[in-house]
Write a protein that holds these residues in place. Structure first.
Motif, PDB file in Angstrom:
ATOM      1  N   VAL A 153       0.851  -1.199   0.000  1.00 46.46           N
ATOM      2  CA  VAL A 153       0.000   0.000   0.000  1.00 46.46           C
ATOM      3  C   VAL A 153       0.883   1.245   0.000  1.00 46.46           C
ATOM      4  O   VAL A 153       2.078   1.183   0.291  1.00 46.46           O
ATOM      5  N   SER A 154       0.285   2.396  -0.284  1.00 43.72           N
ATOM      6  CA  SER A 154       1.008   3.669  -0.359  1.00 43.72           C
ATOM      7  C   SER A 154       1.057   4.332   1.015  1.00 43.72           C
ATOM      8  O   SER A 154       0.251   5.210   1.329  1.00 43.72           O
ATOM      9  N   TYR A 155       2.018   3.923   1.830  1.00 40.64           N
ATOM     10  CA  TYR A 155       2.151   4.497   3.167  1.00 40.64           C
ATOM     11  C   TYR A 155       2.630   5.938   3.098  1.00 40.64           C
ATOM     12  O   TYR A 155       3.345   6.334   2.175  1.00 40.64           O
ATOM     13  N   ASP A 156       2.240   6.706   4.099  1.00 44.07           N
ATOM     14  CA  ASP A 156       2.678   8.085   4.244  1.00 44.07           C
ATOM     15  C   ASP A 156       4.169   8.098   4.568  1.00 44.07           C
ATOM     16  O   ASP A 156       4.652   7.277   5.358  1.00 44.07           O
ATOM     17  N   VAL A 157       4.926   9.016   3.971  1.00 44.21           N
ATOM     18  CA  VAL A 157       6.365   9.119   4.180  1.00 44.21           C
ATOM     19  C   VAL A 157       6.680  10.536   4.625  1.00 44.21           C
ATOM     20  O   VAL A 157       6.271  11.504   3.975  1.00 44.21           O
ATOM     21  N   THR A 158       7.390  10.666   5.758  1.00 40.85           N
ATOM     22  CA  THR A 158       7.738  11.984   6.287  1.00 40.85           C
ATOM     23  C   THR A 158       9.195  12.020   6.711  1.00 40.85           C
ATOM     24  O   THR A 158       9.827  10.985   6.901  1.00 40.85           O
ATOM     25  N   LEU A 159       9.717  13.225   6.871  1.00 46.75           N
ATOM     26  CA  LEU A 159      11.049  13.429   7.437  1.00 46.75           C
ATOM     27  C   LEU A 159      10.885  13.831   8.890  1.00 46.75           C
ATOM     28  O   LEU A 159      10.047  14.674   9.215  1.00 46.75           O
ATOM     29  N   GLN A 160      11.673  13.250   9.758  1.00 44.12           N
ATOM     30  CA  GLN A 160      11.598  13.557  11.185  1.00 44.12           C
ATOM     31  C   GLN A 160      13.000  13.832  11.694  1.00 44.12           C
ATOM     32  O   GLN A 160      13.940  13.119  11.343  1.00 44.12           O
ATOM     33  N   ARG A 161      13.109  14.824  12.534  1.00 44.23           N
ATOM     34  CA  ARG A 161      14.390  15.137  13.150  1.00 44.23           C
ATOM     35  C   ARG A 161      14.372  14.652  14.589  1.00 44.23           C
ATOM     36  O   ARG A 161      13.435  14.922  15.335  1.00 44.23           O
ATOM     37  N   HIS A 217      10.643   8.495   7.877  1.00 40.83           N
ATOM     38  CA  HIS A 217       9.669   7.616   8.527  1.00 40.83           C
ATOM     39  C   HIS A 217       8.623   7.189   7.512  1.00 40.83           C
ATOM     40  O   HIS A 217       8.019   8.014   6.836  1.00 40.83           O
ATOM     41  N   VAL A 218       8.435   5.897   7.415  1.00 38.61           N
ATOM     42  CA  VAL A 218       7.311   5.350   6.649  1.00 38.61           C
ATOM     43  C   VAL A 218       6.233   5.109   7.695  1.00 38.61           C
ATOM     44  O   VAL A 218       6.359   4.228   8.549  1.00 38.61           O
ATOM     45  N   MET A 219       5.185   5.932   7.638  1.00 34.87           N
ATOM     46  CA  MET A 219       4.168   5.954   8.684  1.00 34.87           C
ATOM     47  C   MET A 219       3.143   4.834   8.487  1.00 34.87           C
ATOM     48  O   MET A 219       3.132   4.153   7.480  1.00 34.87           O
ATOM     49  N   TRP A 220       2.277   4.686   9.441  1.00 34.86           N
ATOM     50  CA  TRP A 220       1.275   3.616   9.446  1.00 34.86           C
ATOM     51  C   TRP A 220       0.031   3.982   8.647  1.00 34.86           C
ATOM     52  O   TRP A 220      -0.749   3.126   8.294  1.00 34.86           O
ATOM     53  N   LYS A 221      -0.164   5.269   8.337  1.00 37.27           N
ATOM     54  CA  LYS A 221      -1.312   5.695   7.540  1.00 37.27           C
ATOM     55  C   LYS A 221      -1.011   5.466   6.067  1.00 37.27           C
ATOM     56  O   LYS A 221       0.136   5.566   5.653  1.00 37.27           O
ATOM     57  N   PHE A 222      -2.025   5.185   5.275  1.00 43.01           N
ATOM     58  CA  PHE A 222      -1.779   4.958   3.858  1.00 43.01           C
ATOM     59  C   PHE A 222      -2.879   5.568   3.011  1.00 43.01           C
ATOM     60  O   PHE A 222      -4.008   5.801   3.465  1.00 43.01           O
ATOM     61  N   LEU A 223      -2.533   5.866   1.762  1.00 46.16           N
ATOM     62  CA  LEU A 223      -3.406   6.585   0.830  1.00 46.16           C
ATOM     63  C   LEU A 223      -4.707   5.856   0.564  1.00 46.16           C
ATOM     64  O   LEU A 223      -5.767   6.489   0.455  1.00 46.16           O
ATOM     65  N   GLN A 267      -6.522   4.201   2.443  1.00 49.35           N
ATOM     66  CA  GLN A 267      -7.374   4.187   3.636  1.00 49.35           C
ATOM     67  C   GLN A 267      -8.412   5.311   3.513  1.00 49.35           C
ATOM     68  O   GLN A 267      -8.095   6.419   3.077  1.00 49.35           O
ATOM     69  N   GLN A 268      -9.652   5.051   3.919  1.00 46.26           N
ATOM     70  CA  GLN A 268     -10.701   6.071   3.820  1.00 46.26           C
ATOM     71  C   GLN A 268     -10.404   7.293   4.673  1.00 46.26           C
ATOM     72  O   GLN A 268     -10.695   8.413   4.272  1.00 46.26           O
ATOM     73  N   SER A 269      -9.814   7.102   5.834  1.00 51.02           N
ATOM     74  CA  SER A 269      -9.576   8.225   6.743  1.00 51.02           C
ATOM     75  C   SER A 269      -8.252   8.940   6.478  1.00 51.02           C
ATOM     76  O   SER A 269      -7.874   9.826   7.241  1.00 51.02           O
ATOM     77  N   PHE A 270      -7.553   8.612   5.404  1.00 52.10           N
ATOM     78  CA  PHE A 270      -6.282   9.283   5.100  1.00 52.10           C
ATOM     79  C   PHE A 270      -6.566  10.749   4.790  1.00 52.10           C
ATOM     80  O   PHE A 270      -7.452  11.058   3.994  1.00 52.10           O
ATOM     81  N   PRO A 271      -5.834  11.681   5.418  1.00 54.61           N
ATOM     82  CA  PRO A 271      -6.191  13.096   5.315  1.00 54.61           C
ATOM     83  C   PRO A 271      -5.815  13.785   4.008  1.00 54.61           C
ATOM     84  O   PRO A 271      -6.237  14.926   3.783  1.00 54.61           O
TER      85      PRO A 271
END
Length: 184
Positions: free
Chosen positions: A88-96, A104-110, A112-116
């Motif tokens: 699935v297309s997980y959310d990807v962010t940069l974290q310091r 970070h490859v986050m647990w939310k994914f595109l 998903q209905q609740s993906f923002p």
């Protein structure tokens, strides 16, 4: 006043001084022979077992490959890496964290209905993340980190969220092009 050296002692000192350069030459010659010997033995063993030592041209090509900049990563490629690895297309962010930067490859994914985010916003975010990855020249580290990850982003048995974290080996505590991250 007595002389400090007798004639016999003086001649013995002169003999040692005169003999010293020859001893040094002999010691140096035997050292060089010992030093060369393992190289010849290794070359002979390599020719029997397989390919020999690298030629200077092969070595130069290998070093040039190391010095070449990494192939830039795009948002589409990053999405495809994530989809190929986890489906699935997980959310990807940069974290310091402290002085280090992580992807970070986050647990939310595109999907998903609740993906923002919409798909266009998601791709814009991936492109923005990739622009930093290319600026820091860590695209190959990200490719290898995603491919070699043993964990899966998602939720743990206790219900808490888990992200896959890839260390980018970028020092954001100092000056230079990473100083903009000091505001976090």
């Amino acid at each position: 006043m007595a002389p400090c050296c007798t004639a016999a002692a003086l001649s013995a000192c002169q003999l040692r001084v005169q003999a010293r350069p020859e001893n040094i030459r002999l010691q140096r010659r035997s050292w060089l022979q010992r030093r060369r010997q393992p190289l010849h033995a290794a070359a002979a063993a390599a020719s029997e077992d397989g390919p020999g030592p690298l030629s200077s041209r092969d070595e130069a090509e290998r070093l040039n490959r190391l010095l070449q900049p990494t192939k830039p990563i795009t948002g589409e490629e990053l999405r495809q890496l994530v989809v190929d690895k986890w489906g699935v297309s997980y959310d990807v962010t940069l974290q310091r964290r402290g002085k280090n930067m992580y992807l970070h490859v986050m647990w939310k994914f595109l999907e998903q209905q609740s993906f923002p985010l919409t798909e266009e916003e998601y791709m814009a975010q991936l492109d923005a993340v990739c622009s930093y990855l290319n600026l820091w020249e860590v695209a190959d580290r990200v490719r290898a980190g995603i491919a070699g990850s043993r964990r899966h982003p998602g939720y743990t048995a206790g219900g808490s969220a888990r992200a896959v974290s890839i260390n980018l080996d970028v020092d954001v505590g100092g000056m230079g092009r990473s100083a903009e991250w000091n505001t976090f």
